[in-house]
Motif scaffolding. Structure first.
Motif, short mmCIF file in Angstrom:
data_model
loop_
_atom_site.label_atom_id
_atom_site.label_comp_id
_atom_site.label_asym_id
_atom_site.label_seq_id
_atom_site.Cartn_x
_atom_site.Cartn_y
_atom_site.Cartn_z
N SER A 1 -4.61 8.89 5.17
CA SER A 1 -5.33 9.04 3.90
C SER A 1 -5.62 7.67 3.27
N ARG A 2 -4.69 6.71 3.45
CA ARG A 2 -4.95 5.35 2.98
C ARG A 2 -6.18 4.78 3.69
N THR A 3 -6.34 5.14 4.95
CA THR A 3 -7.49 4.65 5.72
C THR A 3 -8.80 5.23 5.17
N GLU B 1 4.08 -6.95 0.17
CA GLU B 1 3.29 -5.87 0.79
C GLU B 1 1.81 -6.26 0.76
N ARG B 2 1.05 -5.57 1.60
CA ARG B 2 -0.37 -5.91 1.75
C ARG B 2 -1.23 -5.36 0.62
N GLY B 3 -0.96 -4.13 0.22
CA GLY B 3 -1.84 -3.49 -0.75
C GLY B 3 -1.66 -3.99 -2.16
N PHE C 1 0.29 -2.08 17.00
CA PHE C 1 0.92 -0.76 17.17
C PHE C 1 1.40 -0.18 15.84
N ASN C 2 1.74 -1.05 14.86
CA ASN C 2 2.50 -0.53 13.72
C ASN C 2 1.65 0.25 12.71
N TYR C 3 0.36 -0.04 12.65
CA TYR C 3 -0.59 0.76 11.86
C TYR C 3 -1.78 1.03 12.77
N PRO C 4 -1.63 1.92 13.76
CA PRO C 4 -2.68 2.02 14.77
C PRO C 4 -4.00 2.55 14.25
N LEU D 1 -7.07 -13.83 11.92
CA LEU D 1 -5.81 -13.50 12.58
C LEU D 1 -4.77 -13.12 11.53
N GLU D 2 -4.25 -11.91 11.65
CA GLU D 2 -3.16 -11.49 10.78
C GLU D 2 -1.92 -11.43 11.65
N LEU D 3 -0.97 -12.35 11.42
CA LEU D 3 0.13 -12.52 12.36
C LEU D 3 1.49 -12.22 11.71
N GLN E 1 9.35 -2.88 10.76
CA GLN E 1 8.27 -3.23 11.71
C GLN E 1 6.95 -3.44 10.96
N ARG E 2 6.98 -4.30 9.99
CA ARG E 2 5.79 -4.63 9.20
C ARG E 2 5.73 -6.14 9.06
N CYS E 3 4.52 -6.68 9.21
CA CYS E 3 4.40 -8.14 9.07
C CYS E 3 4.85 -8.57 7.68
N THR E 4 4.63 -7.72 6.68
CA THR E 4 4.95 -8.07 5.30
C THR E 4 6.36 -7.68 4.87
N ALA E 5 7.19 -7.23 5.80
CA ALA E 5 8.55 -6.84 5.40
C ALA E 5 9.30 -8.05 4.83
O1 G3H Z 1 2.22 -5.26 9.51
C1 G3H Z 1 1.35 -5.76 8.79
C2 G3H Z 1 0.70 -4.97 7.75
O2 G3H Z 1 -0.46 -5.60 7.30
C3 G3H Z 1 1.63 -4.65 6.62
O3 G3H Z 1 1.01 -3.79 5.73
O4 G3H Z 1 2.37 -4.23 3.68
O5 G3H Z 1 0.91 -2.21 3.87
O6 G3H Z 1 3.00 -2.40 5.22
P1 G3H Z 1 1.87 -3.12 4.56
#
Ligand code: G3H
Length: 480
Positions: free
Chosen positions: A108-110, A442-444, A159-162, A255-257, A288-292
């Motif tokens: 739904s976020r998508t 977080e990203r949002g 993989f984490n937000y396919p 690149l989002e790393l 398992q999030r880049c922003t954790a």
């Molecule tokens: O894994 C990287 C994502 O961009 C993190 O997004 O902060 O919404 O979990 P998020």
């Protein structure tokens, strides 16, 4: 439309849903049960080449459609994704072991992301300028600057937000008149296929997308270097990002790393709030999030109080299977779990105290909290991409800034303090893309700019920036 036969999914190549010519497939197993979910075509470089040629050729006509026509298709895509959120969410859950409610809300976020992308794109306009604003320039020159699509965009998803992190590349590209080569992560490929199926059902001409399912080791480098590619947008590990940057040839990159986001907690912080945000930020989707949040830098005076609060919350995290909506679920594969365990072992061997966790069942790493972590331990610097959080005690805020900036990463940071002015001063000194004051990293919300510096990335995402990343200026000069 049905694209499945006995869970053997087809992919979108040569403008149709097809198997691979060789009939080769990749079997996708769930990370948590290891049962077969389905198979996806394993494409060869040769057949991709044919498909990419079609996708490149289709772009010209697409670029000539009106923004309103493209908006209609993309808005329909959002509607269909929402209608199918239960089914697609179920697939995400099975493929990447994300808890069911988060998997459904990813869809739904998508849909929201796509709708906002459409709205924002409708409001992107060029500009008109007169020549005489530059010294010696002439008022008889009128420059008309418009935005034109780059051409064909290679979108490589993680993989984490396919679904979400793939659509956030595909939607801006299509909306601005580009065609797309979409390479989903292998673990997440079925979710990616279902996402594209919804897009085609919404009315997108099929040749506009090549869905490059296959082994990264076989087709990854080939795609990155393909002459039909005009821009690459990638989300994934820093190692792969650097590899793409070295391999690519004169095309723009986004690149989002990875990240090693610190939560800096100062003496005057609201510790209850800080603990709540830190635990949510560090452990959701098993980290398992880049922003954790991947390290806590807390001042000595309040460290014991903060650690007690965090410990209690970590102990109550639900551990188990994604079907049961557990926060902590098995990691994506054994290699990842082994790596996380190695970081815990290294810290333990060097004297860190294990406050919670350090327990493992196959790929399931229980939430682990480590105290008295020091700079010579790997977990102080490396990104675990798993549920382990190191606490590093510091004597003052300058030390926090220094430790934060010593990292190879620079995605986000959190600062917890009641002194907002001081937080702003600290934020100025942190070498990261975004600083969250009194909240988790977080990203949002998704229309905010989202970027990393140093090893965390290149370019800027977030809806407006993602739209601008797939266009270039076209200047027409009228000489009167
Ligand atoms: O894994 C990287 C994502 O961009 C993190 O997004 O902060 O919404 O979990 P998020």
């Amino acid at each position: 439309m049905t694209i499945t036969t006995h869970q053997a999914f087809k992919t979108l190549i040569h403008g149709e849903w097809n198997e691979s010519q060789s009939k080769a497939t990749i079997e996708i197993n769930s990370p948590h049960k290891n049962d077969l979910i389905g198979s996806v075509p394993s494409l060869s470089q040769e057949e991709l080449n044919d498909s990419i040629e079609k996708t490149v050729a289709a772009q010209d006509q697409w670029a000539q459609t009106s923004l309103q026509e493209r908006a209609e298709i993309l808005n329909k895509w959002a509607d269909i994704l929402e209608e199918r959120q239960e089914d697609i969410g179920e697939t995400i859950m099975q493929e990447v072991a994300k808890k069911k409610s988060s998997a459904v809300s990813e869809v739904s976020r998508t849909a929201d992301y796509i709708r906002h992308t459409v709205e924002d794109a409708l409001r992107i306009h060029g500009e008109v300028m007169r020549g005489d604003s530059f010294k010696g320039g002439s008022p008889s020159k009128i420059g008309m600057v418009e935005k034109e699509p780059l051409g064909t965009i290679l979108a490589i998803g993680p993989f984490n937000y396919p679904v979400n992190l793939s659509a956030s590349k595909v939607a801006p590209a299509l909306m601005m008149g580009n065609s797309v080569i979409f390479k989903p992560a292998t673990q997440g490929a079925i979710s990616g296929i279902k996402m594209i199926e919804a897009l085609i059902d919404a009315g997108l001409p099929k040749s506009l997308v090549t869905l490059a399912t296959g082994r990264g080791s076989v087709i990854g480098d080939y795609l990155v270097q393909h002459p039909g590619v005009d821009m690459i947008t990638f989300t994934g590990g820093t190692g792969t990002g650097r590899h793409i940057a070295q391999l690519s040839t004169m095309v723009p990159l986004v690149l989002e790393l990875g990240g090693k986001d610190p939560a800096i907690v100062l003496n005057d912080a609201d510790l209850d709030k800080a603990a709540e945000e830190i635990v949510a930020g560090a452990y959701s989707y098993s980290g398992q999030r880049c922003t954790a949040i991947k390290r806590v830098l807390v001042q000595d005076e309040v460290a014991d109080q903060l650690v007690e609060r965090i410990t209690n919350k970590v102990k109550s995290l639900k551990v188990g299977m994604p079907e049961d909506n557990a926060v902590i679920t098995p990691l994506i594969n054994t290699k990842s779990a082994d790596f996380v365990q190695s970081l815990i072992d290294d810290a333990k061997n060097q004297g860190a105290s294990v406050l919670v966790g350090d327990k493992r069942e196959d790929n399931l790493i229980y939430p682990t909290l480590l105290d008295h972590v020091t700079s010579d331990m790997k977990v102080a610097w490396e990104e675990p991409f798993g549920p382990v959080l190191p606490i590093i005690r510091i004597s003052n805020e300058n030390e926090a800034i220094e430790l934060s900036n010593q990292s190879d990463y620079g995605l986000q940071a959190s600062v917890f303090t009641k002194d907002t002015e001081n937080a702003m001063k600290i934020a100025d000194k942190l070498k990261v893309g975004s600083v969250q004051i009194n909240a988790k990293t977080e990203r949002g919300p998704d229309h905010f700019p989202f970027l990393g510096v140093k090893g965390s990335g290149l370019g800027v995402q977030g809806i407006r920036n993602s739209l601008l990343s797939v266009v270039r200026d076209k200047v027409k000069i009228l000489n009167m």
